[in-house]
Design a protein around this motif. Structure first.
Motif, short mmCIF file in Angstrom:
data_model
loop_
_atom_site.label_atom_id
_atom_site.label_comp_id
_atom_site.label_asym_id
_atom_site.label_seq_id
_atom_site.Cartn_x
_atom_site.Cartn_y
_atom_site.Cartn_z
N SER A 32 7.51 51.25 16.50
CA SER A 32 7.08 52.54 17.60
C SER A 32 7.95 53.66 17.76
O SER A 32 7.63 54.71 18.02
N ASP A 43 1.32 58.68 23.69
CA ASP A 43 1.34 58.98 22.38
C ASP A 43 -0.07 59.70 21.73
O ASP A 43 -0.96 59.83 22.54
N SER A 87 9.20 60.08 17.16
CA SER A 87 9.49 59.07 18.05
C SER A 87 11.17 59.37 18.39
O SER A 87 11.86 59.81 17.68
N PRO A 97 8.36 57.56 25.82
CA PRO A 97 7.78 58.61 25.15
C PRO A 97 6.79 59.75 25.72
O PRO A 97 5.79 59.04 26.85
N VAL A 148 6.46 55.74 13.77
CA VAL A 148 5.79 56.77 14.56
C VAL A 148 7.02 57.85 14.40
O VAL A 148 7.80 57.98 14.76
N TYR A 160 6.21 67.45 20.85
CA TYR A 160 7.43 66.49 21.18
C TYR A 160 7.94 66.72 22.24
O TYR A 160 9.00 67.69 22.10
#
Ligand code: F6R
Length: 608
Positions: free
Chosen positions: A349, A193, A378, A178, A375, A206
């Motif tokens: 997650s 994150d 993600s 991530p 999340v 992202y």
């Protein structure tokens, strides 16, 4: 696993980087480090142990001047958690600093190559090769050096790069882990994150695998693998800084246990409209849905335990065969999966490496992928065909609580929705189940209120060296999670068994010193559980019974009792987990354990 953060702006970077690390510490906490640009050079401080030790060494960051820097909190993979192995890692000439999350699988070959070219290594890590490669490829163009370096790497690598010769400029690279960018006013950030950034910015980008970003205080540019600049959309994070703080609780875990009524409500309420379930984002028609001859649920750890509950519930309501498979096993066993398979991927997650790999494997074989994820944005959410977000809010404690119960709530919604679509339940049963779903948040609250005595029970039992959890059917799946909660935060050895299975070997371990936690919330199987309780009592064990509220029969069987509010037995796992979470919490607290950061663990397991 491992948290990275980078900052470039007009104010001192180190205190901001340390604050980011504190919020990312759940990702790994065996050592930490920070590097900043100052006076044309890189200054770096590292410390084994927690971020707090690093803060002590740098007076909360105040002793490190400079407005641009990178930082890291580590969960060791290559090399012990020492000061030397902590990140950042420097190139031999000290001009480059690197932080890394992931595993560079070809690091041994790269290390041998670099050694033969005269580069000297200071650490045992896989990461250090990156710093030397940057030095090797740098010809005054940092972007080109980062691209050339990344092209040499195999495995998973999320990198943050700082160069002494490029004031105010940061690079970061994402490959199989991530990474987000944060957009501020006159300052910009990257981080593992969003929790690292709340309080500073809510505007984030992202990144996808293979993308690289260049950050200065005024600008962010994102490039693809070929170095071509690409445009990215900016997302707005909805939750506030309070969500990432303890809010008066001693531990995040307790805060998150107490948040469960609200979290479960956030999963369920938006999907109940006018007495019907609407799964926005998963809008298959009955005909499209009936092409699935089977469902496979895959996940790791607690999410896998949620999947096991899901199997019982979905099979019972939908009469479709459901298989649950550990993601780390599924990915390597040539699974029988095709276009007739609905793959449900469960992950808090959305970044668990094995789960991502299992998803990719099944998708390549034609499976339709529905992800149940907390999340937003993600990797798993982005790879899936459809997503049901659990909306639990950030979960910081390493041991999951609201992450797990909201996964269950999402699986229940799916099961009832699918049962109705497939015509496997009539209107009366549908309406009954909708009412049960609606009542679930209040039941979770009731489960908290009913078990205030659990602290006293924990005082009584915390010196146990081993415990067993037993249950049947859904209670067996819940027992697995109750047992994991206890062992991961209290370090007391604990095992969960299907109650009928104990006598096929494991009962040899039962004696008068053992506590057996017996889950008896599947009312139709209560008598069967009584038989199993009798078997362990006959061998001297003590029993902590968990029964539906008001079921007085348990008093005759158990030495101590926990209660779960009454309701639909198919949905019992949510409310019966609450007393088990509280029990694990208080036992760990009695034993003086570091509840939010248990030894050897990290929250987001981004390596295999
Ligand atoms: C245990 C725990 C882990 C996670 C597992 C999967 O308390 O939290 O077992 O459930 O590592 O993580 P996610 O759900 O993020 O894929």
């Amino acid at each position: 696993m491992c948290g990275i953060v980078g900052f470039t702006g007009q104010v001192q970077a180190a205190p901001i980087l340390l604050e980011g690390l504190r919020r990312l510490e759940y990702r790994g906490y065996d050592s930490a480090g920070v590097a900043v640009q100052h006076g044309g050079a890189i200054e770096m401080v590292k410390a084994s142990g927690t971020v707090e030790r690093l803060a002590e060494k740098t007076a909360g960051g105040a002793s490190l001047p400079g407005e641009c820097g990178i930082a890291h909190t580590r969960w060791a993979t290559h090399g012990a958690p020492t000061d030397t192995n902590a990140h950042p890692h420097l190139s031999g000439d000290g001009r480059f600093a690197v932080v890394h999350n992931g595993i560079i699988e070809n690091y041994a070959a790269l290390r041998a190559e670099l050694l033969s070219e005269g580069y000297a290594f200071a650490s045992e890590t896989d990461t250090e090769v990156v710093a030397h490669l940057l030095e090797h490829y740098y010809d005054g163009n940092l972007k080109r050096a980062v691209m050339r370096t990344a092209a040499r790497l195999e495995g998973s690598y999320v990198l943050g790069v700082l160069c002494a010769d490029e004031p105010g400029r940061l690079f970061c690279v994402k490959e199989a882990g991530p990474l987000i960018l944060g957009l501020g006013v006159g300052e910009n950030y990257f981080a593992s994150d969003v929790t690292a950034l709340v309080g500073r910015t809510k505007n984030v980008i992202y990144l996808e695998d293979g993308e690289m970003a260049e950050l200065t205080p005024e600008n962010i540019s994102v490039y693809d693998r070929t170095g071509r600049e690409i445009s990215k959309s900016v997302s707005h994070v909805v939750w506030d800084i309070e969500a990432a703080e303890k809010g008066g609780y001693e531990h995040f875990m307790m805060k998150e246990i107490m948040e469960q009524p609200r979290a479960v409500k956030s999963t369920i309420e938006p999907r109940l409209r006018n007495g019907r379930i609407e799964l926005e984002g998963f809008e298959l028609t009955a005909e499209e849905f009936s092409r699935f001859s089977r469902i496979v649920i895959t996940a790791c750890g607690s999410a896998y335990h949620a999947g096991m509950v899901g199997k019982y519930v979905i099979e019972s309501l939908c009469r479709v065969p459901v298989e649950t498979d550990l993601a780390s096993e599924l990915r390597y066993r040539d699974p029988i999966v095709g276009p007739d398979t609905l793959l449900i991927v469960v992950s808090q997650s959305g970044e668990t490496a094995d789960t991502i790999a299992a998803l990719r494997e099944c998708k390549a074989r034609g499976a339709y992928v529905l992800a149940i994820v907390n999340v937003v944005g993600s990797t798993i959410a982005r790879l899936a065909d459809s997503v049901l977000y659990t909306h639990a809010g950030p979960e910081i404690a390493v041991a999951t609580t609201k992450g797990y119960t909201t996964q269950l709530a999402a699986l229940y919604l799916f099961a009832v929705w699918a049962a109705e679509k497939l015509g496997r339940i009539d209107d009366a049963r549908y309406n009954e189940l909708i009412a049960e779903l609606d009542a679930l948040p209040a039941r979770v609250q009731r489960a908290i209120d009913l078990n205030l005595h659990v602290q006293y029970l924990a005082e009584r039992w915390h010196e146990q060296r081993a415990m067993f959890f037993i249950g049947r059917n859904i209670d067996y799946a819940a027992a697995l999670e109750g047992s994991l909660k206890l062992k991961e935060i209290s370090y007391i050895h604990s095992e969960a068994y299907a109650a009928g299975e104990l006598k096929h070997g494991t009962i040899a371990l039962i004696d008068e010193k053992r506590l057996v936690v017996a889950l008896c919330c599947q009312t139709a199987l209560f008598d069967k559980m009584v038989s199993n309780i009798q078997e362990v009592k006959a061998r001297g064990a003590k029993v902590l019974g968990l029964a539906p509220e008001g079921d007085r029969r348990i008093f005759a069987e158990a030495d101590d009792v926990l209660f779960a509010p009454r309701g639909e037995p198919l949905f019992a796992a949510v409310s019966e987990m609450v007393p088990l979470q509280l029990f694990a919490y208080y036992v760990a607290r009695e034993n003086g354990c570091d509840i939010d950061k248990p030894r050897n663990l990290a929250k987001s397991v981004t390596v295999e």
